[in-house]
Scaffold this active site. Structure first.
Site, PDB file in Angstrom:
ATOM      1  N   HIS A   1       0.735  -0.879   0.088  1.00 29.81           N
ATOM      2  CA  HIS A   1      -0.155   0.467  -0.234  1.00 29.81           C
ATOM      3  C   HIS A   1       0.498   1.144   0.030  1.00 29.81           C
ATOM      4  CE1 HIS A   1      -3.034  -3.261   1.751  1.00 29.81           C
ATOM      5  NE2 HIS A   1      -2.161  -2.988   2.685  1.00 29.81           N
TER       6      HIS A   1
ATOM      7  N   ASN B   1      15.348   8.782  -1.318  1.00 25.55           N
ATOM      8  CA  ASN B   1      16.717   9.497  -2.032  1.00 25.55           C
ATOM      9  C   ASN B   1      17.346  10.221  -2.930  1.00 25.55           C
ATOM     10  OD1 ASN B   1      14.138   9.307  -3.543  1.00 25.55           O
ATOM     11  ND2 ASN B   1      15.632   7.914  -4.814  1.00 25.55           N
ATOM     12  N   TYR B   2      16.759  11.412  -2.410  1.00 30.91           N
ATOM     13  CA  TYR B   2      17.294  12.490  -3.101  1.00 30.91           C
ATOM     14  C   TYR B   2      17.486  14.031  -1.858  1.00 30.91           C
ATOM     15  CZ  TYR B   2      17.111  15.697  -7.224  1.00 30.91           C
ATOM     16  OH  TYR B   2      17.706  17.011  -8.341  1.00 30.91           O
TER      17      TYR B   2
END
EC number: 2.7.7.23
Length: 453
Positions: A360, A383-384
């Site tokens: 989900h 992640n950035y």
């Protein structure tokens, strides 16, 4: 068979009402003219001369990787003039095949028949019989053989009754064609140099003209407006669907299926309605694709179910996986056998290990997830940092609670548990429980504010 092709693609396409050259409008996901180029390439054409005019920069940008010789027709003075622009490149002894960039469905089988039928020193001409030939050049025969083609605007009343029409597709030897083209004039109702006049020139020299019919009349239908393009799109898709059904693929509604690339299927594949296939797609045995899915350049192995409205691009999915509904697998996504991703889960450049689940509302980017790991609802791999991407590594048998943020670079070792609501910034050791949730407070007797009257 030694031959070269000339593809006429210089027309503006006024009735398309577009800034794009007509032949760049797509059918089954690629420009119409590329269908013609691909057919010629598949037949082994020595050279493909592409005659262009309007929108030349767009044409060259869109077809930069195609194996064609670019031939400019600066002024559109007719089909004969167009072919003549390429004629300096013709070899005298080679067959020259004339095709059209806005006639995308012509088949290899029809072209091979035409090439085989060309008489020595003469012309092989592709014709078709129509119930309503209005607007087309008529095939004029004398005691059987073809002797001329008369365009609609130049035809007399008797000639207008002829139902056999010229498709414009023909084959002639290079040296002969150059000679006939040099003798053309524009003394006609449109003031143009007609390619069709080479038929009469060949006949006047005593050379034979052999008429050939296409495998299917739809092959020679051209596109002048968007309605005609839509008609050919549906005809193409119907043919692709028929082939897949004959190969054992279960299309729940062939009229609501689009193939815009190549599809390889195993046994007992089932595809529901409104599915779009793009690029190169491979489906294993017993794969089920739900309604409304888009699959592009992906591989899905045996016994996997893709539930409705999922988008899979540049990804690989293992055996016995479940995807969706409403899942997005982006390039670099990999699902190992028996893994699950569910509704509103996005995976990009990440591997989900065997038996792991993210069912989900989750984003998994630049991540490596081990086996039998559970990713709770609302989990995000951060992640950035605005400039660079960083990796999240999650081991085997890990439990990540709902609404967790995993701030990369970070590693979670095997068997660890991340409590719901955690913002994780440091590595987690094997078997550890980590929770960063704020301490809960209870206030008794508290009352909600009341709006002032």
């Amino acid at each position: 068979m030694k031959f070269s092709a000339v593809i006429l693609a210089a027309g503006k396409g006024t009735r398309m009402y577009s800034n794009m050259p007509k032949v760049l409008h797509t059918l089954a996901g690629k420009p119409m003219v590329k269908h013609v180029i691909d057919t010629c390439t598949g037949l082994g054409a020595q050279n493909i001369h592409l005659v262009y005019g309007h929108g030349g920069d767009q044409m060259q940008a869109a077809l930069a990787e195609e194996p064609v010789n670019w031939v400019l027709q600066a002024e559109q003075l007719g089909t004969g003039h167009a072919v003549d622009q390429a004629s300096p490149q013709f070899e005298d002894d080679e067959k020259i095949l004339v095709l059209y960039g806005d006639v995308p469905l012509i088949s290899s089988e029809t072209i091979e028949s035409l090439l085989d039928a060309q008489p020595k020193g003469g012309i092989a001409l592709l014709t078709v019989v129509l119930d309503n030939p209005t607007g087309y050049g008529r095939i004029v025969r004398k005691n059987g053989p073809v002797v001329a083609i008369v365009e609609q605007k130049d035809a007399n009343e008797e000639q207008k009754l002829i139902k056999e029409i010229n498709t414009g597709v023909m084959v002639a030897t290079g040296g002969d064609l150059k000679r006939w083209l040099a003798g053309l004039n524009n003394d006609n109702a449109q003031g143009e140099y007609y390619l069709t006049d080479v038929i009469a020139a060949a006949h006047d020299e005593g050379n034979a003209v052999e008429a050939v019919h296409p495998v299917s009349p739809i092959e020679v239908e051209g596109v002048n407006d968007r309605a005609q393009l839509a008609r050919l799109e549906r005809a193409f898709q119907a043919a692709q669907a028929k082939k897949l059904l004959e190969q054992g693929v279960m299309l729940r509604d062939p009229a609501r299926f689009d193939l815009r690339g190549e599809l390889q299927c195993g046994l007992d594949v089932e595809i529901d309605v409104n599915v779009i296939i793009e690029g190169n797609v491979s489906l294993g045995d017993n794969v089920v694709i739900g309604a409304g899915c888009v699959l592009k350049d992906c591989e899905i192995d045996d016994n996997t179910i893709v539930r409705p409205y999922s988008v899979i691009e540049g990804a690989t999915v293992g055996e016995q996986c479940t995807v969706g509904p409403f899942t997005r697998l982006r390039p670099g996504a990999e699902m190992r056998n028996d893994s699950h991703v569910g509704n509103f889960v996005e995976v990009k450049n990440a591997c989900i290990g065997e038996g792991s689940k993210a069912n989900h509302l989750t984003y998994l980017g630049d991540a490596e997830i081990g086996q039998r790991t559970n990713i709770g609802a609302g989990t995000i791999t951060c992640n950035y940092d605005g400039a660079n991407k960083f990796k999240t590594i999650i081991g085997n048998d890990v439990f990540v609670g709902s609404d967790s943020q995993l701030v990369a670079p970070v590693t979670i070792a095997d068997g660890a548990t991340i409590g719901a609501g955690t913002t994780l910034t440091k590595d987690v050791a094997e078997g550890e429980l980590v929770i960063t949730r704020a301490k809960e407070r209870k206030i008794t007797g508290w009352q909600r504010p009341v709006k002032k009257k």
